[in-house]
Design a protein around this motif. Structure first.
Motif, PDB file in Angstrom:
ATOM      1  N   PRO A   5       0.827  -1.208   0.000  1.00 32.74           N
ATOM      2  CA  PRO A   5       0.000   0.000   0.000  1.00 32.74           C
ATOM      3  C   PRO A   5       0.866   1.264   0.000  1.00 32.74           C
ATOM      4  N   LEU A   6       0.344   2.324  -0.575  1.00 35.98           N
ATOM      5  CA  LEU A   6       1.039   3.602  -0.616  1.00 35.98           C
ATOM      6  C   LEU A   6       0.523   4.525   0.471  1.00 35.98           C
ATOM      7  N   GLY A   7       1.352   5.465   0.881  1.00 36.59           N
ATOM      8  CA  GLY A   7       0.948   6.464   1.862  1.00 36.59           C
ATOM      9  C   GLY A   7       0.541   5.831   3.179  1.00 36.59           C
ATOM     10  N   ALA A   8      -0.530   6.353   3.770  1.00 34.81           N
ATOM     11  CA  ALA A   8      -1.010   5.869   5.067  1.00 34.81           C
ATOM     12  C   ALA A   8      -2.152   4.874   4.868  1.00 34.81           C
ATOM     13  N   ARG A   9      -1.943   3.930   3.954  1.00 37.00           N
ATOM     14  CA  ARG A   9      -2.957   2.908   3.696  1.00 37.00           C
ATOM     15  C   ARG A   9      -2.501   1.554   4.213  1.00 37.00           C
ATOM     16  N   VAL A  10      -3.479   0.676   4.442  1.00 36.31           N
ATOM     17  CA  VAL A  10      -3.220  -0.637   5.026  1.00 36.31           C
ATOM     18  C   VAL A  10      -3.993  -1.682   4.226  1.00 36.31           C
ATOM     19  N   LEU A  11      -3.365  -2.820   3.962  1.00 30.73           N
ATOM     20  CA  LEU A  11      -4.019  -3.941   3.292  1.00 30.73           C
ATOM     21  C   LEU A  11      -4.516  -4.898   4.363  1.00 30.73           C
ATOM     22  N   LEU A  12      -5.828  -5.151   4.374  1.00 28.87           N
ATOM     23  CA  LEU A  12      -6.454  -6.001   5.386  1.00 28.87           C
ATOM     24  C   LEU A  12      -7.059  -7.240   4.755  1.00 28.87           C
ATOM     25  N   LYS A  13      -7.122  -8.314   5.527  1.00 32.72           N
ATOM     26  CA  LYS A  13      -7.845  -9.521   5.140  1.00 32.72           C
ATOM     27  C   LYS A  13      -8.847  -9.798   6.251  1.00 32.72           C
ATOM     28  N   GLU A  14     -10.126  -9.880   5.881  1.00 30.74           N
ATOM     29  CA  GLU A  14     -11.168 -10.106   6.884  1.00 30.74           C
ATOM     30  C   GLU A  14     -10.958 -11.443   7.574  1.00 30.74           C
ATOM     31  N   ASP A  77      -5.311 -13.148  -6.430  1.00 27.12           N
ATOM     32  CA  ASP A  77      -5.052 -14.586  -6.308  1.00 27.12           C
ATOM     33  C   ASP A  77      -6.218 -15.314  -5.638  1.00 27.12           C
ATOM     34  N   ASP A  78      -7.440 -15.008  -6.048  1.00 29.30           N
ATOM     35  CA  ASP A  78      -8.671 -15.626  -5.521  1.00 29.30           C
ATOM     36  C   ASP A  78      -8.897 -15.365  -4.036  1.00 29.30           C
ATOM     37  N   GLN A  79      -8.290 -14.341  -3.474  1.00 26.64           N
ATOM     38  CA  GLN A  79      -8.502 -13.940  -2.083  1.00 26.64           C
ATOM     39  C   GLN A  79      -9.060 -12.517  -2.079  1.00 26.64           C
ATOM     40  N   LYS A  80     -10.002 -12.247  -1.172  1.00 22.14           N
ATOM     41  CA  LYS A  80     -10.543 -10.899  -1.038  1.00 22.14           C
ATOM     42  C   LYS A  80      -9.757 -10.131   0.014  1.00 22.14           C
ATOM     43  N   TYR A  81      -9.386  -8.908  -0.333  1.00 24.68           N
ATOM     44  CA  TYR A  81      -8.664  -8.024   0.575  1.00 24.68           C
ATOM     45  C   TYR A  81      -9.377  -6.682   0.608  1.00 24.68           C
ATOM     46  N   LEU A  82      -8.978  -5.862   1.560  1.00 26.03           N
ATOM     47  CA  LEU A  82      -9.549  -4.533   1.720  1.00 26.03           C
ATOM     48  C   LEU A  82      -8.395  -3.562   1.919  1.00 26.03           C
ATOM     49  N   ILE A  83      -8.358  -2.493   1.123  1.00 25.92           N
ATOM     50  CA  ILE A  83      -7.352  -1.450   1.309  1.00 25.92           C
ATOM     51  C   ILE A  83      -8.045  -0.271   1.967  1.00 25.92           C
ATOM     52  N   VAL A  84      -7.581   0.101   3.159  1.00 29.31           N
ATOM     53  CA  VAL A  84      -8.196   1.198   3.921  1.00 29.31           C
ATOM     54  C   VAL A  84      -7.127   2.219   4.313  1.00 29.31           C
ATOM     55  N   ARG A  85      -7.583   3.431   4.575  1.00 33.05           N
ATOM     56  CA  ARG A  85      -6.683   4.443   5.138  1.00 33.05           C
ATOM     57  C   ARG A  85      -6.515   4.124   6.624  1.00 33.05           C
TER      58      ARG A  85
END
Length: 94
Positions: A5-14, A77-85
């Protein structure tokens, strides 16, 4: 595929959770409202905004609660992720 992720973002997996009712019926995670609980997969480097440095307060592997309508869903890759600030993360669960 690796995502940073760029800046102040985070990659999350539920985090998938199952819940059992009092009568013993198991409710899978897709049969109820999303819990807004996720694991941090990757963290951006932070950013400088209005001359102030914004440091990242979460790290890879943290379990967090996030806002209901936060972020952008992506499928890799068949996985759901969420990119959030980082601002959309409400708490770190210890």
């Amino acid at each position: 595929m690796k995502v940073k992720p760029l800046g102040a973002r985070v990659l999350l997996k539920e985090v998938e959770t199952e819940e059992t009712t009092k009568s013993g019926i198991v409710l899978p995670s897709n049969a109820k409202e999303k819990p807004y609980l996720a694991e941090v997969i990757e963290v951006g480097p932070g950013e400088i905004k209005d001359g102030k440095e914004i440091k990242m307060q979460v790290k890879k592997g943290d379990k967090v609660l996030y806002s209901k309508y936060a972020g952008t869903e992506v499928k890799l890759d068949d996985q759901k992720y969420l990119i959030v600030r980082q601002d959309d993360i409400l708490a770190v669960i210890e």
